[in-house]
Design a protein around this motif. Sequence first.
Motif, PDB file in Angstrom:
ATOM      1  N   HIS A 239      73.483 103.753   6.648  1.00 19.06           N
ATOM      2  CA  HIS A 239      74.691 103.265   7.194  1.00 19.06           C
ATOM      3  C   HIS A 239      75.003 101.454   7.154  1.00 19.06           C
ATOM      4  N   ASP A 240      73.714 101.122   7.576  1.00 18.43           N
ATOM      5  CA  ASP A 240      73.329  99.517   7.658  1.00 18.43           C
ATOM      6  C   ASP A 240      71.835  99.369   6.910  1.00 18.43           C
ATOM      7  N   LEU A 241      71.529  98.651   6.457  1.00 18.38           N
ATOM      8  CA  LEU A 241      70.384  98.343   5.952  1.00 18.38           C
ATOM      9  C   LEU A 241      69.226  97.677   7.150  1.00 18.38           C
ATOM     10  N   TRP A 242      68.481  98.589   7.862  1.00 15.90           N
ATOM     11  CA  TRP A 242      67.638  98.045   8.815  1.00 15.90           C
ATOM     12  C   TRP A 242      66.237  98.043   8.295  1.00 15.90           C
ATOM     13  N   PRO A 243      65.280  97.171   8.454  1.00 15.36           N
ATOM     14  CA  PRO A 243      65.564  95.869   9.550  1.00 15.36           C
ATOM     15  C   PRO A 243      66.372  94.679   8.687  1.00 15.36           C
ATOM     16  N   LEU A 244      66.891  94.836   7.634  1.00 14.20           N
ATOM     17  CA  LEU A 244      67.427  94.003   6.989  1.00 14.20           C
ATOM     18  C   LEU A 244      68.660  93.141   7.834  1.00 14.20           C
ATOM     19  N   SER A 245      69.385  94.063   8.310  1.00 19.04           N
ATOM     20  CA  SER A 245      70.666  93.403   9.059  1.00 19.04           C
ATOM     21  C   SER A 245      70.379  92.889  10.372  1.00 19.04           C
ATOM     22  N   PRO A 246      69.156  93.124  10.955  1.00 18.55           N
ATOM     23  CA  PRO A 246      68.920  92.303  12.144  1.00 18.55           C
ATOM     24  C   PRO A 246      68.237  91.014  11.918  1.00 18.55           C
ATOM     25  N   MET A 247      67.698  90.818  10.563  1.00 15.46           N
ATOM     26  CA  MET A 247      67.285  89.894  10.164  1.00 15.46           C
ATOM     27  C   MET A 247      68.021  88.922   9.551  1.00 15.46           C
ATOM     28  N   GLU A 248      68.965  89.355   8.602  1.00 12.92           N
ATOM     29  CA  GLU A 248      69.820  88.335   8.096  1.00 12.92           C
ATOM     30  C   GLU A 248      71.229  88.214   8.728  1.00 12.92           C
ATOM     31  N   LEU A 249      71.484  89.016   9.755  1.00  9.36           N
ATOM     32  CA  LEU A 249      72.577  88.735  10.492  1.00  9.36           C
ATOM     33  C   LEU A 249      72.420  88.261  12.155  1.00  9.36           C
ATOM     34  N   GLY A 250      71.355  88.661  12.374  1.00  8.50           N
ATOM     35  CA  GLY A 250      70.772  88.334  13.771  1.00  8.50           C
ATOM     36  C   GLY A 250      69.580  87.355  13.932  1.00  8.50           C
ATOM     37  N   GLY A 251      69.314  86.739  12.643  1.00 11.58           N
ATOM     38  CA  GLY A 251      68.284  85.674  12.372  1.00 11.58           C
ATOM     39  C   GLY A 251      66.720  86.124  12.863  1.00 11.58           C
ATOM     40  N   MET A 252      66.583  87.345  13.171  1.00 11.49           N
ATOM     41  CA  MET A 252      65.100  87.736  13.338  1.00 11.49           C
ATOM     42  C   MET A 252      63.939  87.557  12.267  1.00 11.49           C
ATOM     43  N   SER A 253      62.993  87.152  12.764  1.00  7.86           N
ATOM     44  CA  SER A 253      61.662  87.012  11.848  1.00  7.86           C
ATOM     45  C   SER A 253      61.069  88.333  11.418  1.00  7.86           C
ATOM     46  N   LYS A 254      60.903  88.305  10.022  1.00  7.61           N
ATOM     47  CA  LYS A 254      60.417  89.483   9.460  1.00  7.61           C
ATOM     48  C   LYS A 254      58.734  89.782  10.027  1.00  7.61           C
ATOM     49  N   TYR A 255      58.364  88.754  10.843  1.00  2.96           N
ATOM     50  CA  TYR A 255      56.904  89.129  11.477  1.00  2.96           C
ATOM     51  C   TYR A 255      57.093  89.493  13.139  1.00  2.96           C
TER      52      TYR A 255
END
Length: 406
Positions: free
Chosen positions: A134-150
């Motif tokens: 549906h949505d690309l996770w974890p890319l969505s919370p990273m690019e929309l929510g600003g979460m760090s990849k770490y």
Amino acid sequence: MNILIINHYAGSPSLGMEFRPYYLAREWQKLGHKVLIVGGTYSHLRKKQPEITGFQTVGGTDYLWIKTPVYQGNGVKRFLSMLGFTAKLWLRAEKIAQQFGPDVVIASSTYPLDNYPARKIAKISKGKYIYEIHDLWPLSPMELGGMSKYHPFIVLMQIAENYAYRHCNAVLSILPKAKEHCVEHGLPANRFYHVPNGIVEEDWEQPEPLSNDYKQLINNLKSEGNFLVGYLGGHAMSNALDTLIDTAKIVSTNGIKFILVGNGVEKQCLMQRANNEHINNVYFLPPINKSMVPSFLEAMDALYIGWKKNPLYRFGISPNKIFDYMMAEKPIVHSVEAGNDFVSEVSCGKSVEAENPQKAAEAFVAIEQMPLEERRKMGERGREYVLKHHTYSVLAKRFIEIIKQI
């Protein structure tokens, strides 16, 4: 075939969103397949939660409800709900496989953790295992929510996403341009398929009329000769309604009125802004029943859908809203920068740069000044396209064709 759909947030017309699992299941049942949907007992997307844990038939479709805790927002409690749903389903995998015997297991939750129990169930039942994006996770919370990849949450989701791509028999993506991302994370290129969102034809056959207060406002505005622009849906940052408010301000003397129907975290801020800046051509109305959606859209002269500028949309978009808009046979102004653009591709409105209120204002003025026949043809193109490519009966058959060939 026996088809098992795993979707933590699965709903139905009586329960509320998400609707896709229910509508696909209903079409598959018409084709002679047996379907079981597995969902959690609580979802922030539903208007009503199931009252039981275990098996229940909802609208003629079988559900298995896994007990999950109530949560608010996107904090720790929602994460614990994800973990709880996934863990309980993992523990019940063997029992589900033996009782239902799925030929196909579809992991379809927004987040990728349910791929672990999905694969386990498929292995036990010797069925096919599909990951539906549906949505690309974890890319969505990273690019929309600003979460760090770490961030530990992101790391956990990335491991689950990579696991899914390595082990699934196929990915069926709602997003049309996600193939490159999937391949980059381990999916063999020949296992990617695109099956978009769609509409339910019956919703448009005998829609519920709008309530009197909605009718009265619309009739009063039309009697004054105004051109009505509608927006229907969530009032969140991602919907770019601040751009629409800016647009309304620009065209405030053109007889163009904007009616926004829905709810969301940004609604109060938008209302306050319109009030403070004396933007008097914008009207905010409460949400309406799904059955009234066609009645509202058909009462408008044009419709708006917008997006924030974000690189995430390079993978494409497939919002249910745009297909409803196209079914309404109204010109659409689409404020967008994405990997695809239905409005431009089908010529059923005008597409403009995302977050550019001046361009959006020019588009609305141009549509308002068009001959009625030209606007009508724009709308017809949209409806014809949706009926040919985006009804759930069409999408369900395409889904089955893919299952048979993998």
